[in-house]
Design a protein around this motif. Structure first.
Motif, mmCIF file in Angstrom:
data_model
loop_
_atom_site.group_PDB
_atom_site.id
_atom_site.type_symbol
_atom_site.label_atom_id
_atom_site.label_comp_id
_atom_site.label_asym_id
_atom_site.label_seq_id
_atom_site.Cartn_x
_atom_site.Cartn_y
_atom_site.Cartn_z
ATOM 1 N N VAL A 26 0.790 -1.045 0.109
ATOM 2 C CA VAL A 26 0.038 0.134 -0.115
ATOM 3 C C VAL A 26 0.881 1.185 -0.090
ATOM 4 O O VAL A 26 1.857 1.402 0.841
ATOM 5 C CB VAL A 26 -0.866 -0.155 1.056
ATOM 6 C CG1 VAL A 26 -1.762 1.221 1.219
ATOM 7 C CG2 VAL A 26 -1.836 -1.246 1.170
ATOM 8 N N ASP A 27 0.572 1.881 -1.074
ATOM 9 C CA ASP A 27 1.435 3.251 -1.109
ATOM 10 C C ASP A 27 0.894 4.451 -0.408
ATOM 11 O O ASP A 27 1.503 5.721 -0.122
ATOM 12 C CB ASP A 27 1.834 3.648 -2.393
ATOM 13 C CG ASP A 27 2.695 2.593 -3.227
ATOM 14 O OD1 ASP A 27 3.344 1.888 -2.518
ATOM 15 O OD2 ASP A 27 2.111 2.296 -4.349
ATOM 16 N N TYR A 28 -0.422 4.568 -0.219
ATOM 17 C CA TYR A 28 -1.031 5.845 0.157
ATOM 18 C C TYR A 28 -2.329 5.468 1.184
ATOM 19 O O TYR A 28 -3.136 4.413 0.808
ATOM 20 C CB TYR A 28 -1.746 6.795 -0.894
ATOM 21 C CG TYR A 28 -2.400 7.837 -0.397
ATOM 22 C CD1 TYR A 28 -1.755 9.141 -0.074
ATOM 23 C CD2 TYR A 28 -3.698 7.749 -0.474
ATOM 24 C CE1 TYR A 28 -2.495 10.073 0.424
ATOM 25 C CE2 TYR A 28 -4.606 8.970 -0.061
ATOM 26 C CZ TYR A 28 -4.013 10.097 0.366
ATOM 27 O OH TYR A 28 -4.663 11.201 0.672
ATOM 28 N N VAL A 29 -2.489 6.034 2.094
ATOM 29 C CA VAL A 29 -3.769 5.827 3.162
ATOM 30 C C VAL A 29 -4.450 7.286 3.339
ATOM 31 O O VAL A 29 -3.751 8.205 3.533
ATOM 32 C CB VAL A 29 -3.379 5.068 4.509
ATOM 33 C CG1 VAL A 29 -4.485 5.011 5.295
ATOM 34 C CG2 VAL A 29 -2.464 3.717 4.365
ATOM 35 N N GLU A 30 -5.658 7.268 3.186
ATOM 36 C CA GLU A 30 -6.465 8.283 3.174
ATOM 37 C C GLU A 30 -6.960 8.211 4.809
ATOM 38 O O GLU A 30 -7.692 7.311 4.849
ATOM 39 C CB GLU A 30 -7.607 8.471 2.400
ATOM 40 C CG GLU A 30 -8.519 9.658 2.522
ATOM 41 C CD GLU A 30 -7.682 11.006 2.437
ATOM 42 O OE1 GLU A 30 -8.305 11.930 2.939
ATOM 43 O OE2 GLU A 30 -7.091 11.168 1.575
ATOM 44 N N ALA A 31 -6.585 8.915 5.495
ATOM 45 C CA ALA A 31 -6.792 9.091 6.909
ATOM 46 C C ALA A 31 -8.045 9.788 7.532
ATOM 47 O O ALA A 31 -8.592 10.694 6.541
ATOM 48 C CB ALA A 31 -5.931 9.559 8.023
ATOM 49 N N HIS A 32 -8.713 9.321 8.500
ATOM 50 C CA HIS A 32 -9.939 10.095 9.081
ATOM 51 C C HIS A 32 -9.367 11.702 9.232
ATOM 52 O O HIS A 32 -10.190 12.430 8.902
ATOM 53 C CB HIS A 32 -10.696 9.537 10.047
ATOM 54 C CG HIS A 32 -11.945 9.909 10.632
ATOM 55 N ND1 HIS A 32 -12.074 10.411 11.821
ATOM 56 C CD2 HIS A 32 -12.994 10.370 9.899
ATOM 57 C CE1 HIS A 32 -13.253 11.007 11.988
ATOM 58 N NE2 HIS A 32 -13.797 10.739 10.986
ATOM 59 N N GLY A 33 -8.433 11.884 9.880
ATOM 60 C CA GLY A 33 -7.992 13.095 10.321
ATOM 61 C C GLY A 33 -8.931 14.062 11.021
ATOM 62 O O GLY A 33 -9.291 15.032 10.214
ATOM 63 N N THR A 34 -9.323 14.062 12.176
ATOM 64 C CA THR A 34 -10.187 15.048 12.676
ATOM 65 C C THR A 34 -9.770 16.059 13.267
ATOM 66 O O THR A 34 -10.558 16.993 13.467
ATOM 67 C CB THR A 34 -11.037 14.055 13.916
ATOM 68 O OG1 THR A 34 -9.956 13.796 14.870
ATOM 69 C CG2 THR A 34 -11.809 12.743 13.509
ATOM 70 N N GLY A 35 -8.437 16.099 13.296
ATOM 71 C CA GLY A 35 -7.867 17.534 13.849
ATOM 72 C C GLY A 35 -7.676 17.244 15.368
ATOM 73 O O GLY A 35 -7.211 18.592 15.844
ATOM 74 N N THR A 36 -7.743 16.308 16.036
ATOM 75 C CA THR A 36 -7.945 16.362 17.537
ATOM 76 C C THR A 36 -6.765 16.006 17.884
ATOM 77 O O THR A 36 -5.912 15.202 17.174
ATOM 78 C CB THR A 36 -8.967 15.439 18.109
ATOM 79 O OG1 THR A 36 -8.694 14.054 17.882
ATOM 80 C CG2 THR A 36 -10.416 15.735 17.646
ATOM 81 N N PRO A 37 -5.994 16.629 18.968
ATOM 82 C CA PRO A 37 -4.651 16.231 19.501
ATOM 83 C C PRO A 37 -4.645 14.882 20.207
ATOM 84 O O PRO A 37 -3.804 14.043 20.161
ATOM 85 C CB PRO A 37 -4.472 17.270 20.712
ATOM 86 C CG PRO A 37 -5.828 17.937 21.139
ATOM 87 C CD PRO A 37 -6.667 17.622 19.746
ATOM 88 N N LEU A 38 -5.715 14.241 20.342
ATOM 89 C CA LEU A 38 -5.719 12.692 20.749
ATOM 90 C C LEU A 38 -5.914 11.966 19.664
ATOM 91 O O LEU A 38 -4.983 10.935 19.607
ATOM 92 C CB LEU A 38 -6.960 12.546 22.179
ATOM 93 C CG LEU A 38 -6.903 11.074 22.540
ATOM 94 C CD1 LEU A 38 -5.729 10.646 23.137
ATOM 95 C CD2 LEU A 38 -8.179 11.012 23.504
ATOM 96 N N GLY A 39 -6.839 12.351 18.847
ATOM 97 C CA GLY A 39 -7.179 11.061 17.887
ATOM 98 C C GLY A 39 -6.379 10.993 16.803
ATOM 99 O O GLY A 39 -6.053 9.897 16.185
#
Length: 81
Positions: A26-39
């Motif tokens: 796998v070359d690329y992963v699209e993350a959920h990326g909520t922008g939270t400092p924990l998650g």
């Protein structure tokens, strides 16, 4: 409920196994990326633990998150089609 990095790692590994995908392919992963400092760090570490393991330096895993770039869209008229 707080995110759980170990559970995320286990789920990613199991998904790759069930799909018959070698994680290093796998070359690329699209993350959920909520922008939270924990998650976000937990998610990035889980992705790295599964898809980044054993990769040569010349083939890094790319990680992105369009939701953090463009904002979380919520319901977009006409989507999904």
């Amino acid at each position: 409920m707080a995110p759980n990095g170990e559970a995320q790692r286990d789920l990613l590994g199991e998904a790759a196994r069930r799909a018959g995908v070698e994680p290093a392919s796998v070359d690329y992963v699209e993350a959920h990326g909520t922008g939270t400092p924990l998650g976000d760090p937990l998610e990035a570490n889980a992705i790295s633990a599964v898809y980044g393991r054993g990769r040569p330096a010349e083939a890094p895993l790319l990680l992105g998150s369009v939701s953090r770039t463009s904002g979380t869209w919520g319901r977009v008229p006409g989507w999904p089609p």
